[in-house]
Design a protein around this motif. Structure first.
Motif, mmCIF file in Angstrom:
data_model
loop_
_atom_site.group_PDB
_atom_site.id
_atom_site.type_symbol
_atom_site.label_atom_id
_atom_site.label_comp_id
_atom_site.label_asym_id
_atom_site.label_seq_id
_atom_site.Cartn_x
_atom_site.Cartn_y
_atom_site.Cartn_z
ATOM 1 N N ASN A 196 -11.800 4.433 -1.157
ATOM 2 C CA ASN A 196 -12.801 4.289 -2.217
ATOM 3 C C ASN A 196 -12.726 5.502 -3.132
ATOM 4 O O ASN A 196 -12.763 6.647 -2.664
ATOM 5 C CB ASN A 196 -14.207 4.184 -1.630
ATOM 6 N N THR A 197 -12.615 5.262 -4.402
ATOM 7 C CA THR A 197 -12.533 6.353 -5.379
ATOM 8 C C THR A 197 -13.809 7.183 -5.354
ATOM 9 O O THR A 197 -14.921 6.637 -5.359
ATOM 10 C CB THR A 197 -12.302 5.801 -6.794
ATOM 11 N N GLY A 198 -13.628 8.496 -5.299
ATOM 12 C CA GLY A 198 -14.782 9.388 -5.310
ATOM 13 C C GLY A 198 -15.445 9.562 -3.955
ATOM 14 O O GLY A 198 -16.538 10.130 -3.871
ATOM 15 N N VAL A 199 -14.791 9.087 -2.892
ATOM 16 C CA VAL A 199 -15.358 9.167 -1.544
ATOM 17 C C VAL A 199 -14.411 9.937 -0.623
ATOM 18 O O VAL A 199 -13.197 9.725 -0.661
ATOM 19 C CB VAL A 199 -15.619 7.761 -0.967
ATOM 20 N N THR A 200 -14.982 10.808 0.205
ATOM 21 C CA THR A 200 -14.200 11.599 1.164
ATOM 22 C C THR A 200 -14.661 11.297 2.586
ATOM 23 O O THR A 200 -15.867 11.190 2.847
ATOM 24 C CB THR A 200 -14.364 13.104 0.891
ATOM 25 N N GLY A 201 -13.696 11.153 3.484
ATOM 26 C CA GLY A 201 -13.992 10.956 4.898
ATOM 27 C C GLY A 201 -13.386 12.066 5.738
ATOM 28 O O GLY A 201 -12.253 12.496 5.487
ATOM 29 N N ILE A 202 -14.136 12.548 6.703
ATOM 30 C CA ILE A 202 -13.656 13.563 7.641
ATOM 31 C C ILE A 202 -13.799 12.973 9.039
ATOM 32 O O ILE A 202 -14.911 12.664 9.479
ATOM 33 C CB ILE A 202 -14.461 14.864 7.517
#
Length: 253
Positions: A196-202
């Motif tokens: 998803n554009t503009g989304v970060t997952g860790i």
């Protein structure tokens, strides 16, 4: 009754010695560790061996854990409700990061978010629970894939054309394979804009008592909020998965 309870306790103590000891132990060493006589230890071993909890190596005459323990451990894991188990951990992770926290598991060749706790922010990213998606598509899914055998990885990545979600999605199998190697080397994944554009997952892995990956946990949120705090969120995520793994019986080497 006191004598019976004492015997059971000593049997449990004997079994637990193998958690931090060599694969095989002899009567003398066990006697010293338990501070019991050799005769008492031999009786314990004989009883445990008769029930399959301990077995003796016929060549070395030393003792090791029996297969009944493996069967019991497998039964515990089978009966363990990972969703209920994960809830307090996800709750705590959200309270510390203020972002969405999800639990991801592998089901055959897919990944599924089976539990989630939403962000505390009024403006937040969310996910749909119990929806299937490819094992290469999100940070949590790639963590699951990274700890699978290479043959399985090849099967997943070559079975169908890679699905693109954003302009930043992986476009080649080799790119994903390189990422999977990196995940295993460092023990986590940080990914922005790929699903998803503009989304970060860790994301980071949870291991069971056998050392196999059983699930992954991911903290997900808008990149402009997550990236400035990525080191803090990463550490909270790692603390969470390590605590979960420990409760599932995983022991770090």
């Amino acid at each position: 009754m006191d004598q019976v309870l004492s015997s059971v306790r000593n049997g449990c103590r004997l079994l637990k010695i193998f958690l931090d000891s060599p694969k095989e132990l002899g009567v003398t060493e066990l006697s010293k560790k338990l501070q019991l006589s050799k005769g008492a230890v031999h009786k314990l071993l004989s009883t445990l061996e008769s029930e399959g909890f301990i077995r003796q190596n016929e060549k070395t005459k030393q003792y090791t854990l029996g297969y009944t323990l493996l069967e019991l451990g497998t039964k515990v894991l089978t009966n363990h409700d990972i969703v209920d188990f994960s809830k307090p951990f996800l709750d705590q992770l959200v309270s510390r990061t203020n972002e969405l926290a999800v639990l991801c598991v592998q089901d055959s060749k897919d990944a599924i978010y089976v539990a989630k706790e939403d962000s505390l922010h009024p403006v937040r990213f969310t996910v749909e629970s119990f929806r299937r998606f490819p094992l290469y598509s999100t940070s949590a899914a790639r963590v699951l894939l990274a700890y699978q055998p290479k043959e399985f990885q090849d099967e997943i990545l070559q079975e169908h054309p890679l699905k693109s979600y954003t302009p930043h999605s992986y476009t080649s199998v080799e790119q994903i394979k390189e990422d999977l190697v990196t995940i295993r080397e460092r023990g986590y994944e940080i990914s922005s804009n790929r699903r998803n554009t503009g989304v970060t997952g860790i994301a980071a892995p949870i291991f069971d008592s056998t050392g196999h990956i059983t699930a992954s946990v991911s903290v997900i949120g808008p990149s402009d909020r997550v990236m400035p705090k990525k080191e803090e969120i990463l550490q909270e995520t790692l603390v969470t998965v390590r605590a979960m793994s420990a409760q599932l019986g995983y022991r770090m080497s």
